[in-house]
Scaffold this motif. Structure first.
Motif, mmCIF file in Angstrom:
data_model
loop_
_atom_site.group_PDB
_atom_site.id
_atom_site.type_symbol
_atom_site.label_atom_id
_atom_site.label_comp_id
_atom_site.label_asym_id
_atom_site.label_seq_id
_atom_site.Cartn_x
_atom_site.Cartn_y
_atom_site.Cartn_z
ATOM 1 N N GLY A 34 0.823 -1.200 0.000
ATOM 2 C CA GLY A 34 0.000 0.000 0.000
ATOM 3 C C GLY A 34 0.857 1.250 0.000
ATOM 4 O O GLY A 34 0.973 1.943 0.998
ATOM 5 N N THR A 37 -0.733 5.347 -1.199
ATOM 6 C CA THR A 37 -2.199 5.336 -1.119
ATOM 7 C C THR A 37 -2.706 6.128 0.076
ATOM 8 O O THR A 37 -3.866 6.538 0.088
ATOM 9 N N ASN A 40 -3.867 9.603 -0.540
ATOM 10 C CA ASN A 40 -5.016 9.527 -1.439
ATOM 11 C C ASN A 40 -6.242 8.925 -0.748
ATOM 12 O O ASN A 40 -7.194 8.527 -1.411
ATOM 13 N N GLY A 42 -6.617 6.113 0.746
ATOM 14 C CA GLY A 42 -6.830 4.724 0.395
ATOM 15 C C GLY A 42 -6.517 3.782 1.537
ATOM 16 O O GLY A 42 -6.684 4.111 2.715
ATOM 17 N N CYS A 235 -1.293 12.994 -8.372
ATOM 18 C CA CYS A 235 -2.525 12.357 -7.896
ATOM 19 C C CYS A 235 -3.655 13.373 -7.770
ATOM 20 O O CYS A 235 -4.810 13.106 -8.150
ATOM 21 N N ARG A 248 -9.241 7.626 -3.980
ATOM 22 C CA ARG A 248 -9.934 6.547 -3.259
ATOM 23 C C ARG A 248 -11.305 6.265 -3.872
ATOM 24 O O ARG A 248 -11.810 5.141 -3.810
ATOM 25 N N ILE A 273 -2.275 4.008 -8.016
ATOM 26 C CA ILE A 273 -3.035 4.192 -6.768
ATOM 27 C C ILE A 273 -4.275 3.303 -6.760
ATOM 28 O O ILE A 273 -4.574 2.626 -5.765
ATOM 29 N N GLU A 276 -3.202 -0.346 -6.498
ATOM 30 C CA GLU A 276 -2.556 -0.618 -5.215
ATOM 31 C C GLU A 276 -3.594 -0.731 -4.101
ATOM 32 O O GLU A 276 -3.480 -1.579 -3.213
ATOM 33 N N ASN A 277 -4.614 0.125 -4.127
ATOM 34 C CA ASN A 277 -5.698 -0.014 -3.151
ATOM 35 C C ASN A 277 -6.331 -1.393 -3.235
ATOM 36 O O ASN A 277 -6.596 -2.040 -2.211
#
Length: 386
Positions: A34, A37, A40, A42, A235, A248, A273, A276-277
């Protein structure tokens, strides 16, 4: 009581002519999966490690904070009433910034006594293991006790993040401080950075005969400047172009729309991102369903995404991860903010030595600097030791 805690208590007595009123400590962290993230909003899955920063603290009659450390002869002094980001510089900002953040968040320090604070850290600096959060969290739990603030561990993690963001100037999320505050033995911390809800996740490393091998590239990084901030800006640019407040809010089903709406580089940043979440959530589920030997492909996919989409790895990290997997690691990935620092490999304990030797040999053959290799154990979070 650890040797480190005892030694710092003795060092405080030698410097100040009295024993400290207490000794507190907090760990560094490894992020299992993670990356980037957290800011963001996440998901992340870090764990606290068995390398700690210790703060020995003594109460004073004045209202001055005096900060020193075992790694320099310098002592920095600042009155509580003069705390401000502009009044702090260098490493002491990680300490003084916590006190300032408490005041800035509305906690009444009008009757808070001055303090002598001695810091000792065994968390490697510049290795991507969050030596900064370890300082912030050790100091935060000390101030919480000595100033009778009655804040929760998660509240103190937020204070550490404010110090990092606004006193130090590093635009990081809550991941590092949450891991340092909330760690448990043989557990990760599954943190939802939108709701800031956290829950422990059993890793089962010990019972599965597994270890986490840290491969420190010895390429130092700096989060207050440079590429980390650029990635955060990308981002935010991607989220604005797609009409969401944070990334997110996007899922993998939105990536076709994102590809059409964004320039190629911003799309790749967004794709990292979003995927990865998903990998963090999949890792938590897989650990519960099948155990740690089943998460290798997720770790490897995370490494590829950081290398190709987010572009935050360095050649030392890429080669170390690839070599570790080729020689028997279950999975390997960069950990931390990137642009240097460390990678981790999930390895069978009985193969650790051979895997480490292969990594060292591969980097030497490529003319890259020799890595620093060591294992870490998921451990307890911030606490009072004496």
């Amino acid at each position: 009581m650890s040797d480190q805690v005892s030694a710092v208590g003795d060092g405080f007595a030698a410097r100040h002519g009295r024993r400290p009123d207490g000794v507190w400590s907090a760990p560094g962290r490894v992020n299992l999966i993670g990356e980037h993230t957290d800011y963001n909003r996440g998901f992340v899955l870090p764990f606290a490690i068995d390398r700690r920063t210790v703060a020995a603290v003594g109460v004073c009659d004045d209202r001055v904070l005096r900060v020193s450390s075992t790694f320099t002869e310098e002592e920095v002094s600042l009155a509580i009433d003069d705390l401000s980001p502009g009044a702090m510089q260098g490493w002491s900002a990680y300490v003084l910034g916590v006190a300032w953040a408490l005041s800035d968040e509305g906690h009444d320090l009008s009757s808070a006594p001055g303090l002598d604070i001695l810091i000792d850290s065994r968390v490697p600096v510049g290795a991507g293991l969050s030596s900064s959060a370890a300082i912030e969290c050790a100091v935060a739990v000390a101030l919480n006790d000595l100033w009778d603030l009655n804040l929760s561990p998660l509240d103190l993690a937020r204070i550490g993040r404010i110090a990092e963001n606004r006193a130090v100037g590093a635009p990081t999320g809550l991941l590092d401080q949450a891991a340092s505050m909330l760690g448990r033995e043989d557990h990760g911390v599954f943190l939802d950075c939108d709701t800031e809800e956290a829950e422990p996740v059993a890793l089962h490393l010990r019972e599965e005969g597994l270890e986490i091998l840290v491969m420190d590239s010895r390429v130092e990084h700096e989060h207050a400047t440079g590429g980390y901030r650029d990635r955060r800006d990308s981002c935010e640019k991607g989220a604005a172009a797609l009409g969401v407040s944070t990334l997110r809010e996007l899922s993998e089903d939105d990536l076709d729309r994102a590809s059409a709406a964004l320039d190629e580089e911003t799309f790749r940043r967004v794709r990292h991102i979003v995927t990865e979440n998903a990998r963090v959530v999949d890792t938590v589920r897989t650990l519960g369903d099948s155990g740690p030997r089943a998460i290798g492909a997720l770790l490897d996919a995370s490494q590829a995404s950081m290398r190709d989409d987010f572009e935050i790895t360095v050649p030392e990290i890429d080669l170390a991860c690839a070599t570790a997997v080729e020689n028997g690691a279950i999975g390997a990935r960069m950990t931390g903010g990137g642009f240097g620092g460390s990678a981790i490999a999930l390895v069978p304990a009985d193969a650790r030595s051979d895997i480490g030797s292969a990594v060292t040999s591969a980097l030497a053959s490529a003319g890259l600097r020799e890595p620093h290799l060591f294992t870490v154990t998921p451990s307890e979070g911030a606490r009072r030791d004496i």
